[in-house]
Design a protein around this motif. Structure first.
Motif, PDB file in Angstrom:
ATOM      1  N   SER A  92      -6.191  -4.708 -10.678  1.00 15.80           N
ATOM      2  CA  SER A  92      -4.768  -4.905 -10.418  1.00 15.80           C
ATOM      3  C   SER A  92      -4.186  -3.636  -9.835  1.00 15.80           C
ATOM      4  O   SER A  92      -4.804  -2.575  -9.875  1.00 15.80           O
ATOM      5  N   TYR A  93      -2.991  -3.754  -9.279  1.00 11.50           N
ATOM      6  CA  TYR A  93      -2.319  -2.565  -8.774  1.00 11.50           C
ATOM      7  C   TYR A  93      -0.817  -2.672  -8.978  1.00 11.50           C
ATOM      8  O   TYR A  93      -0.253  -3.758  -9.104  1.00 11.50           O
ATOM      9  N   LEU A  94      -0.194  -1.503  -8.988  1.00 11.68           N
ATOM     10  CA  LEU A  94       1.251  -1.374  -8.991  1.00 11.68           C
ATOM     11  C   LEU A  94       1.597  -0.467  -7.822  1.00 11.68           C
ATOM     12  O   LEU A  94       1.039   0.633  -7.698  1.00 11.68           O
ATOM     13  N   TYR A  95       2.483  -0.939  -6.942  1.00 16.54           N
ATOM     14  CA  TYR A  95       2.930  -0.179  -5.782  1.00 16.54           C
ATOM     15  C   TYR A  95       4.427   0.075  -5.916  1.00 16.54           C
ATOM     16  O   TYR A  95       5.185  -0.852  -6.205  1.00 16.54           O
ATOM     17  N   VAL A  96       4.843   1.325  -5.751  1.00 18.72           N
ATOM     18  CA  VAL A  96       6.262   1.682  -5.742  1.00 18.72           C
ATOM     19  C   VAL A  96       6.510   2.582  -4.536  1.00 18.72           C
ATOM     20  O   VAL A  96       5.630   3.342  -4.127  1.00 18.72           O
ATOM     21  N   GLU A  97       7.714   2.482  -3.964  1.00 19.00           N
ATOM     22  CA  GLU A  97       8.001   3.279  -2.780  1.00 19.00           C
ATOM     23  C   GLU A  97       9.359   3.958  -2.862  1.00 19.00           C
ATOM     24  O   GLU A  97      10.174   3.612  -3.717  1.00 19.00           O
ATOM     25  N   ASN A  98       9.562   4.934  -1.966  1.00 16.01           N
ATOM     26  CA  ASN A  98      10.723   5.815  -2.069  1.00 16.01           C
ATOM     27  C   ASN A  98      12.068   5.145  -1.795  1.00 16.01           C
ATOM     28  O   ASN A  98      13.097   5.749  -2.048  1.00 16.01           O
ATOM     29  N   SER A  99      12.092   3.924  -1.333  1.00 17.80           N
ATOM     30  CA  SER A  99      13.378   3.244  -1.160  1.00 17.80           C
ATOM     31  C   SER A  99      13.641   2.252  -2.290  1.00 17.80           C
ATOM     32  O   SER A  99      14.591   1.476  -2.228  1.00 17.80           O
ATOM     33  N   GLY A 100      12.778   2.268  -3.310  1.00 22.98           N
ATOM     34  CA  GLY A 100      13.001   1.443  -4.491  1.00 22.98           C
ATOM     35  C   GLY A 100      12.232   0.134  -4.534  1.00 22.98           C
ATOM     36  O   GLY A 100      12.249  -0.560  -5.540  1.00 22.98           O
ATOM     37  N   GLY A 101      11.540  -0.216  -3.466  1.00 20.32           N
ATOM     38  CA  GLY A 101      10.761  -1.440  -3.464  1.00 20.32           C
ATOM     39  C   GLY A 101       9.487  -1.300  -4.283  1.00 20.32           C
ATOM     40  O   GLY A 101       9.021  -0.179  -4.546  1.00 20.32           O
ATOM     41  N   TYR A 102       8.941  -2.430  -4.680  1.00 21.31           N
ATOM     42  CA  TYR A 102       7.698  -2.410  -5.453  1.00 21.31           C
ATOM     43  C   TYR A 102       6.966  -3.739  -5.333  1.00 21.31           C
ATOM     44  O   TYR A 102       7.530  -4.738  -4.898  1.00 21.31           O
ATOM     45  N   SER A 103       5.714  -3.713  -5.712  1.00 19.86           N
ATOM     46  CA  SER A 103       4.934  -4.946  -5.845  1.00 19.86           C
ATOM     47  C   SER A 103       3.819  -4.733  -6.846  1.00 19.86           C
ATOM     48  O   SER A 103       3.413  -3.597  -7.116  1.00 19.86           O
ATOM     49  N   ARG A 104       3.367  -5.840  -7.395  1.00 18.07           N
ATOM     50  CA  ARG A 104       2.208  -5.862  -8.290  1.00 18.07           C
ATOM     51  C   ARG A 104       1.265  -6.910  -7.724  1.00 18.07           C
ATOM     52  O   ARG A 104       1.708  -7.961  -7.278  1.00 18.07           O
ATOM     53  N   GLY A 105      -0.019  -6.619  -7.771  1.00 15.63           N
ATOM     54  CA  GLY A 105      -0.954  -7.595  -7.247  1.00 15.63           C
ATOM     55  C   GLY A 105      -2.357  -7.329  -7.734  1.00 15.63           C
ATOM     56  O   GLY A 105      -2.570  -6.554  -8.671  1.00 15.63           O
ATOM     57  N   GLU A 115      -9.916  -7.782  -0.360  1.00 19.17           N
ATOM     58  CA  GLU A 115      -8.828  -8.740  -0.186  1.00 19.17           C
ATOM     59  C   GLU A 115      -7.759  -8.495  -1.246  1.00 19.17           C
ATOM     60  O   GLU A 115      -8.076  -8.242  -2.411  1.00 19.17           O
ATOM     61  N   PHE A 116      -6.509  -8.591  -0.811  1.00 19.35           N
ATOM     62  CA  PHE A 116      -5.359  -8.451  -1.682  1.00 19.35           C
ATOM     63  C   PHE A 116      -4.590  -9.772  -1.585  1.00 19.35           C
ATOM     64  O   PHE A 116      -3.809  -9.975  -0.650  1.00 19.35           O
ATOM     65  N   PRO A 117      -4.865 -10.703  -2.518  1.00 14.76           N
ATOM     66  CA  PRO A 117      -4.270 -12.042  -2.440  1.00 14.76           C
ATOM     67  C   PRO A 117      -2.738 -12.010  -2.467  1.00 14.76           C
ATOM     68  O   PRO A 117      -2.119 -11.000  -2.815  1.00 14.76           O
ATOM     69  N   GLU A 118      -2.172 -13.139  -2.145  1.00  9.33           N
ATOM     70  CA  GLU A 118      -0.719 -13.274  -2.069  1.00  9.33           C
ATOM     71  C   GLU A 118      -0.023 -12.712  -3.308  1.00  9.33           C
ATOM     72  O   GLU A 118      -0.415 -12.971  -4.442  1.00  9.33           O
ATOM     73  N   THR A 119       1.013 -11.946  -3.049  1.00  9.10           N
ATOM     74  CA  THR A 119       1.877 -11.399  -4.088  1.00  9.10           C
ATOM     75  C   THR A 119       3.256 -11.221  -3.472  1.00  9.10           C
ATOM     76  O   THR A 119       3.485 -11.641  -2.330  1.00  9.10           O
ATOM     77  N   ASN A 120       4.165 -10.587  -4.200  1.00  4.05           N
ATOM     78  CA  ASN A 120       5.521 -10.397  -3.690  1.00  4.05           C
ATOM     79  C   ASN A 120       5.893  -8.929  -3.620  1.00  4.05           C
ATOM     80  O   ASN A 120       5.625  -8.168  -4.547  1.00  4.05           O
ATOM     81  N   TYR A 121       6.535  -8.558  -2.521  1.00  4.20           N
ATOM     82  CA  TYR A 121       7.184  -7.256  -2.383  1.00  4.20           C
ATOM     83  C   TYR A 121       8.648  -7.508  -2.733  1.00  4.20           C
ATOM     84  O   TYR A 121       9.258  -8.458  -2.214  1.00  4.20           O
ATOM     85  N   ILE A 122       9.193  -6.685  -3.622  1.00  3.80           N
ATOM     86  CA  ILE A 122      10.558  -6.888  -4.092  1.00  3.80           C
ATOM     87  C   ILE A 122      11.364  -5.621  -3.824  1.00  3.80           C
ATOM     88  O   ILE A 122      10.943  -4.517  -4.194  1.00  3.80           O
ATOM     89  N   ALA A 123      12.512  -5.781  -3.152  1.00  2.00           N
ATOM     90  CA  ALA A 123      13.393  -4.649  -2.863  1.00  2.00           C
ATOM     91  C   ALA A 123      14.814  -5.159  -2.669  1.00  2.00           C
ATOM     92  O   ALA A 123      15.028  -6.184  -2.012  1.00  2.00           O
ATOM     93  N   ASN A 124      15.761  -4.445  -3.243  1.00  2.00           N
ATOM     94  CA  ASN A 124      17.183  -4.763  -3.057  1.00  2.00           C
ATOM     95  C   ASN A 124      17.503  -6.230  -3.354  1.00  2.00           C
ATOM     96  O   ASN A 124      18.301  -6.854  -2.659  1.00  2.00           O
ATOM     97  N   GLY A 125      16.841  -6.794  -4.357  1.00  2.00           N
ATOM     98  CA  GLY A 125      17.106  -8.170  -4.750  1.00  2.00           C
ATOM     99  C   GLY A 125      16.438  -9.223  -3.887  1.00  2.00           C
ATOM    100  O   GLY A 125      16.594 -10.416  -4.122  1.00  2.00           O
ATOM    101  N   LEU A 126      15.681  -8.795  -2.872  1.00  2.00           N
ATOM    102  CA  LEU A 126      14.985  -9.738  -1.999  1.00  2.00           C
ATOM    103  C   LEU A 126      13.499  -9.760  -2.335  1.00  2.00           C
ATOM    104  O   LEU A 126      12.936  -8.746  -2.754  1.00  2.00           O
ATOM    105  N   THR A 127      12.862 -10.897  -2.110  1.00  2.00           N
ATOM    106  CA  THR A 127      11.436 -11.060  -2.381  1.00  2.00           C
ATOM    107  C   THR A 127      10.746 -11.499  -1.096  1.00  2.00           C
ATOM    108  O   THR A 127      11.185 -12.447  -0.444  1.00  2.00           O
TER     109      THR A 127
END
Length: 164
Positions: A92-105, A115-127
């Motif tokens: 598994s992984y946890l990704y965080v970035e300097n503008s506040g977005g993140y994802s787990r996958g 391969e990194f199967p489908e997951t969601n990038y989430i930032a500013n309330g958007l997915t």
């Protein structure tokens, strides 16, 4: 009284089990990345993408510091920690970035890469749903990223990153 005496030993027993189980084994498909930086250019632009990988926690996780550089603009920086998730039995992984977005996958080894199967990038309330595949060559890998927009998968980018 006996159960209370063994309670302080529980963390020691669990830590020795974890060491013997060697979660780094699951990360071996990613070992070629460790100790190197990999850099590529986004097609049709002067933007570069660089990933620098290092083992962390005695090889139980892999750290990726990711920097996108665009001339005249501040760097976009993210960090990913890859680790073996014992309960799900997957990397598994946890990704965080300097503008506040993140994802787990998750990451799955493939015959020609990762391969990194489908997951969601989430930032500013958007997915934003996305998926990625890295195809490995001798001193490079090709990153192919797709995002799900308006009921279909579209190419976000395709780029070759070379070992620096």
């Amino acid at each position: 009284m006996r159960p209370l005496l063994t309670l302080p030993l529980l963390p020691l027993l669990l830590s020795s089990i974890a060491v013997q189980a060697a979660p780094a084994e699951a990360l071996k498909p990613m070992a070629f990345l460790a100790g190197h930086c990999w850099k590529g250019e986004f097609p049709g632009s002067k933007q570069t993408d660089e990933h620098c990988f290092q083992w962390a926690q005695d090889g139980h996780s892999l750290r990726d510091v990711h920097t996108v550089r665009t001339p005249g603009k501040p760097d976009y920086v993210g960090e990913t920690i890859y680790y073996y998730d014992w309960s799900a039995k997957v990397v598994s992984y946890l990704y965080v970035e300097n503008s506040g977005g993140y994802s787990r996958g998750t990451m799955k080894p493939a015959t020609d890469g990762l391969e990194f199967p489908e997951t969601n990038y989430i930032a500013n309330g958007l997915t934003l749903p996305y998926r990625v595949k890295w195809t490995v060559s001798t001193d490079s890998y090709e990153a192919f990223s797709e995002m799900y927009v308006k009921d279909k998968w579209v190419t976000q980018f395709k780029m070759t990153l070379k070992k620096q």
